[in-house]
Each structure stands twice: as structure tokens, then as C-alpha cells.
Write a protein that holds these residues in place. Structure first.
Motif, PDB file in Angstrom:
ATOM      1  N   TYR A   1       0.834  -1.197   0.000  1.00 30.24           N
ATOM      2  CA  TYR A   1       0.000   0.000   0.000  1.00 30.24           C
ATOM      3  C   TYR A   1       0.875   1.256   0.000  1.00 30.24           C
TER       4      TYR A   1
ATOM      5  N   GLU B   1     -11.835  -5.119   7.885  1.00 33.04           N
ATOM      6  CA  GLU B   1     -10.502  -5.713   7.950  1.00 33.04           C
ATOM      7  C   GLU B   1     -10.275  -6.834   6.940  1.00 33.04           C
TER       8      GLU B   1
ATOM      9  N   THR C   1     -10.258   3.907   5.926  1.00 35.15           N
ATOM     10  CA  THR C   1      -9.137   3.027   5.600  1.00 35.15           C
ATOM     11  C   THR C   1      -9.581   2.055   4.511  1.00 35.15           C
TER      12      THR C   1
ATOM     13  N   ARG D   1      -8.894  -1.172   1.959  1.00 37.67           N
ATOM     14  CA  ARG D   1      -8.118  -2.414   1.915  1.00 37.67           C
ATOM     15  C   ARG D   1      -8.391  -3.163   0.613  1.00 37.67           C
TER      16      ARG D   1
ATOM     17  N   THR E   1      -6.243 -10.814   2.212  1.00 37.60           N
ATOM     18  CA  THR E   1      -6.500  -9.387   2.434  1.00 37.60           C
ATOM     19  C   THR E   1      -5.409  -8.829   3.333  1.00 37.60           C
TER      20      THR E   1
ATOM     21  N   GLN F   1      -4.514  -6.450   5.918  1.00 39.20           N
ATOM     22  CA  GLN F   1      -5.346  -5.689   6.839  1.00 39.20           C
ATOM     23  C   GLN F   1      -4.793  -4.314   7.189  1.00 39.20           C
TER      24      GLN F   1
ATOM     25  N   GLY G   1      -3.987  -1.826   5.148  1.00 37.67           N
ATOM     26  CA  GLY G   1      -4.747  -0.862   4.367  1.00 37.67           C
ATOM     27  C   GLY G   1      -4.033   0.464   4.161  1.00 37.67           C
TER      28      GLY G   1
END
Length: 294
Positions: free
Chosen positions: A33, A78, A123, A125, A138, A140, A142
Motif C-alpha cells: 500500500y 478488515e 481506511t 483495503r 486481504t 489488513q 490498508g
């Protein structure tokens, strides 16, 4: 007994080796990210993002190649799974057009948000889903997006004063006081007339007197953010080194031409005088010869 102990030891080692090898195959995918992003309400921001899918996994000794079949962006959740509202879903036909996915299913997960709203202060994600559930993932952590109200923009110059000489350069930056923003679409004005540049940075090189004026900037389609004018004056005098050299060269050539003309005239006048003297002498000599003839 010792033989059985050795067999048991070897069996344990084989099991551990297989387990460790299988564990290596189950390493998590990677999502990168950007740093937190700050945007002004109504503007456009881009969230650069990249990902690396899971390596091929082993299924009862058979290698399973991983293929990403679905990508999702969500906010304030999340995991981005089940009934979580998403801002983008590659399998959906009802994605909000404000959220534009600029990535793919190979390694680019960049998301662009236009017409930024207060609800985007969240946030975000990213989630990848693969043909094997073990490879779905995923990240988390973000990326945090902060949305601020439109405020009056400010112009920062690469020079402290607004006085410039012809041929110099200057860079003007249009920014917000509340946060540092690099992805704005702005409108630049000079003496009230819009310029073609839409980036926050306006670079003016080889300045001329035509660049003089009052510069302002503001968010595109938002007159309330118009900045305080930045006054810039480019001296008309001192035409610059190039025109001065040209004048010197032309002046030198004119002087040289005048000298050549004067020299030619002097030579021509001297030749005429010499020819006149020769002619006069010849005439006198001829007359004398006629007088002495019996």
C-alpha cells in the motif's frame, strides 16, 4: 531396540521435512500500500498499489498453479469478505463510477477515487481471491485516506520575490494549507485568464515581459479555493545576452563596412589624382616635342 529407535528417528525427520516444505508453500501473498493519502473534498486521488500472489501450492503431492480470479477494494473492514460493502468488485456490474480500478489480476491493484467525499475519509483495503482458497488474501494494514474541506489554496514560488529578468525561470506550486497534496487538478490564471496547465506545479522557463502579471490558482470547478494573487514582474530592459551579442556583431559589421567603403574611396581618389598627374606630364612632354621640331 537401537534399530527401532533409528527407524523412528528417521520417520520423524521425514515427517518434519515434509511439514516444513509444505509450510514454505503456504507463505502469505504480499500487498504493498502507499503512505497515507490526504485529499480535498471534490478532488481526485490515486492509491498506488501492487501485489504478489501466492506461489504454487502443493495438494497431495500435486502442484496447483495459483490464478487470481477476483479483486476487491473495501473500506473500514478488515477482511473485505462475505457481505462487506465494497467500493470495487471485479465481479460486480454495479460499481460506483467514482471508484476506478486501474490495476489488473496480475500484480497491479491501483485504485483511483474521483469527486472525493467525506464518506471516503476511511481506511481502504485490497483483497485478492484465487482459484485455491488458500491463496485468497486481504492485507489488513490498508491505506488511510483523509478528506478535508476545500480551503483557499496557496502559491509557493521557487523565488522569494516576484522580480525576474528576461530569460530566467521560475516554478510555482499550488497547494493546500491543510495537507500536502500531489494529485490535484487545479486551474491556473494569469490576470484572470485561464492557462492550459492543470497540474499543481507550473514551470515557466525563459521568461519574457509577456509572463508578467498576477497569478492565481484554485481547485478545478471550485472558485471558493482561489488563492491570493502572486505578482510577477519580468524586466523589459536588459534584453538579455543574446540580443546584446547580436547588436554588437551587427554594429561591428557596420563599422567594418564603413571602413572598407572609406578605404575604397581613398584608393579611388588617389588613383584619379595619379592618373591626372600622369596625363598632365604626358601632355607637357608632347607639347615640348612639337615646339622643338624644325
Amino acid at each position: 531396540m537401537a534399530v527401532w529407535d533409528k527407524k523412528i528417528l528417521w520417520a520423524v525427520m521425514v515427517v518434519l521435512t515434509g511439514a516444513l516444505g509444505q509450510r514454505v508453500n503456504y507463505l502469505y501473498p504480499v500487498v504493498n500500500y502507499p503512505d497515507p493519502v490526504c485529499g480535498i473534498k471534490g478532488s481526485t486521488v490515486t492509491l498506488p498499489c501492487s501485489f504478489t500472489p501466492l506461489k504454487p501450492v502443493s495438494d497431495n503431492g500435486r502442484e496447483v498453479l495459483i490464478e487470481i480470479i477476483r479483486v476487491i477494494w473495501c473500506k473500514n473492514h478488515e477482511l473485505c469478505v462475505f457481505t462487506t460493502p465494497s467500493v470495487y468488485d471485479s465481479e460486480s456490474n454495479n460499481n460506483d463510477p467514482r471508484y476506478r480500478y486501474l490495476g489488473d489480476k496480475k500484480g497491479n491493484c491501483t485504485l483511483q477515487i474521483s469527486d472525493l467525499q467525506k464518506e471516503d475519509d476511511a481506511t481502504f483495503r485490497f483483497r485478492m481471491e484465487a482459484n485455491d482458497p488458500r491463496a485468497s488474501f486481504t492485507n489488513q494494514s490498508g491505506v488511510r485516506v483523509t478528506v478535508v474541506d476545500p480551503t483557499q489554496m496557496k502559491i509557493r514560488s521557487s523565488r522569494d520575490d516576484g522580480e525576474f529578468k528576461r530569460g530566467e525561470a521560475v516554478t510555482l506550486n499550488c497547494s493546500a494549507a491543510t495537507c500536502t497534496i500531489h494529485q490535484l487538478e487545479v486551474t491556473w490564471f494569469r490576470d484572470g485568464s485561464a492557462l492550459s496547465e492543470t497540474c499543481p506545479t507550473l514551470h515557466l522557463s525563459t521568461l519574457t515581459a509577456k509572463d508578467s502579471g498576477n497569478y492565481t490558482c484554485g481547485l478545478k470547478k471550485n472558485e471558493r479555493t482561489l488563492s491570493v494573487p502572486y505578482s510577477m514582474h519580468v524586466e523589459e530592459g536588459g534584453e538579455g545576452s543574446l540580443p546584446l551579442i547580436v547588436r554588437l556583431v551587427v554594429g561591428g559589421l557596420l563599422v567594418l563596412f564603413a571602413v572598407i567603403v572609406v578605404v575604397c574611396l581613398i584608393k579611388r581618389t588617389a588613383k584619379k589624382a595619379e592618373d591626372s598627374v600622369i596625363y598632365s606630364s604626358g601632355a607637357i612632354y608632347s607639347t615640348g616635342l612639337r615646339q622643338t621640331t624644325p
